[in-house]
Write a protein that holds these residues in place. Structure first.
Motif, mmCIF file in Angstrom:
data_model
loop_
_atom_site.group_PDB
_atom_site.id
_atom_site.type_symbol
_atom_site.label_atom_id
_atom_site.label_comp_id
_atom_site.label_asym_id
_atom_site.label_seq_id
_atom_site.Cartn_x
_atom_site.Cartn_y
_atom_site.Cartn_z
ATOM 1 N N TYR A 60 78.777 3.144 -49.104
ATOM 2 C CA TYR A 60 78.457 3.387 -47.960
ATOM 3 C C TYR A 60 79.168 2.568 -46.978
ATOM 4 C CZ TYR A 60 75.731 4.192 -43.412
ATOM 5 O OH TYR A 60 75.379 4.475 -41.974
ATOM 6 N N ILE A 61 79.267 1.428 -47.243
ATOM 7 C CA ILE A 61 79.983 0.061 -46.786
ATOM 8 C C ILE A 61 81.531 0.340 -46.622
ATOM 9 C CG2 ILE A 61 80.433 -2.382 -46.618
ATOM 10 C CD1 ILE A 61 77.943 -1.955 -45.249
ATOM 11 N N GLN A 62 82.020 0.831 -48.010
ATOM 12 C CA GLN A 62 83.353 0.738 -48.085
ATOM 13 C C GLN A 62 83.846 1.966 -47.386
ATOM 14 O OE1 GLN A 62 85.571 -1.095 -50.378
ATOM 15 N NE2 GLN A 62 86.776 -0.043 -48.845
ATOM 16 N N LYS A 63 83.130 3.052 -47.326
ATOM 17 C CA LYS A 63 83.500 4.349 -46.253
ATOM 18 C C LYS A 63 83.671 3.689 -44.988
ATOM 19 C CE LYS A 63 81.550 8.026 -49.070
ATOM 20 N NZ LYS A 63 80.895 9.071 -49.096
ATOM 21 N N ARG A 64 82.729 2.844 -44.252
ATOM 22 C CA ARG A 64 82.894 2.645 -42.914
ATOM 23 C C ARG A 64 84.126 1.361 -43.039
ATOM 24 N NH1 ARG A 64 80.423 5.834 -44.000
ATOM 25 N NH2 ARG A 64 78.725 6.861 -43.081
ATOM 26 N N LEU A 65 84.481 0.643 -44.074
ATOM 27 C CA LEU A 65 85.604 -0.256 -43.915
ATOM 28 C C LEU A 65 86.967 0.577 -43.715
ATOM 29 C CD1 LEU A 65 84.503 -2.813 -46.539
ATOM 30 C CD2 LEU A 65 84.714 -3.298 -44.167
ATOM 31 N N ASN A 66 86.842 1.814 -44.734
ATOM 32 C CA ASN A 66 88.060 2.521 -44.750
ATOM 33 C C ASN A 66 88.311 3.454 -43.501
ATOM 34 O OD1 ASN A 66 88.601 1.492 -47.152
ATOM 35 N ND2 ASN A 66 87.886 3.594 -48.047
ATOM 36 N N SER A 67 87.258 3.207 -42.427
ATOM 37 C CA SER A 67 87.372 4.332 -41.322
ATOM 38 C C SER A 67 88.049 3.859 -40.187
ATOM 39 C CB SER A 67 86.067 4.936 -40.946
ATOM 40 O OG SER A 67 85.209 3.631 -40.422
ATOM 41 N N GLY A 68 88.244 2.523 -40.384
ATOM 42 C CA GLY A 68 89.050 2.007 -38.938
ATOM 43 C C GLY A 68 88.223 1.498 -37.854
ATOM 44 N N LEU A 69 86.849 1.400 -38.263
ATOM 45 C CA LEU A 69 85.995 1.011 -37.054
ATOM 46 C C LEU A 69 86.227 -0.357 -36.879
ATOM 47 C CD1 LEU A 69 82.443 2.380 -38.488
ATOM 48 C CD2 LEU A 69 83.481 2.869 -36.513
#
Length: 157
Positions: free
Chosen positions: A88-97
């Motif tokens: 979940y954290i990795q997806k947020r990191l990858n999203s450009g937030l």
């Protein structure tokens, strides 16, 4: 990306605060992680639960930008294993937030306005923890998530 933990009220227990500080120090090697304490409301004797949630909600929302991803730590949220939380954290990191904000609310939970603004809800457990314990558990789980993502030996399967 900055990960921020917003909390209502300070941690009074010095031993818990020392443990939280251990994980905050460890986290600085992985990612920018900040905690921000929103002071407890004053003069709450004349406020009912809903009024208190509304006032706390206004304070929470004043700390959130439109571009922030807001996650409530809520008993009715989705539960994750440590591995799934790291994903979940990795997806947020990858999203450009730019900023991922997690919030631990006050004693009565969150106002409707905060629920409406939230992008997601996560539950730490079906059990109930004090807000102070939740801070420790959450901070440790963010640290654990980064060690999982880096394949470090902290987490054992």
């Amino acid at each position: 990306m900055t990960i921020k933990l917003l909390c209502i009220g300070k941690t009074d227990n010095k031993q818990l605060q020392q443990l939280i500080e251990v994980y905050l120090k460890r986290l600085q090697f992985y990612n920018k992680f900040e905690t921000e304490i929103i002071p407890d409301l004053k003069k709450v004797k004349n406020l009912d639960e809903n009024q208190q949630k509304v006032k706390e909600g206004e304070q929470i929302l004043s700390k959130v930008q439109n571009s922030d991803f807001l996650v409530l730590l809520d008993e009715n949220g989705k539960q994750f294993s440590s591995e799934a939380f790291s994903e979940y954290i990795q997806k947020r990191l990858n999203s450009g937030l730019k900023q991922l904000i997690f919030v631990i609310g006050g004693p009565y939970g969150f106002s409707e306005a905060v629920y409406q603004r939230a992008n997601s809800k996560i539950s730490l457990s079906k059990m109930t923890f004090s807000h102070q314990m939740a801070r420790l558990f959450f901070t440790e789980q963010v640290y654990r998530a980064f060690t999982i993502l880096r394949n470090e030996p902290y987490h054992h399967k």
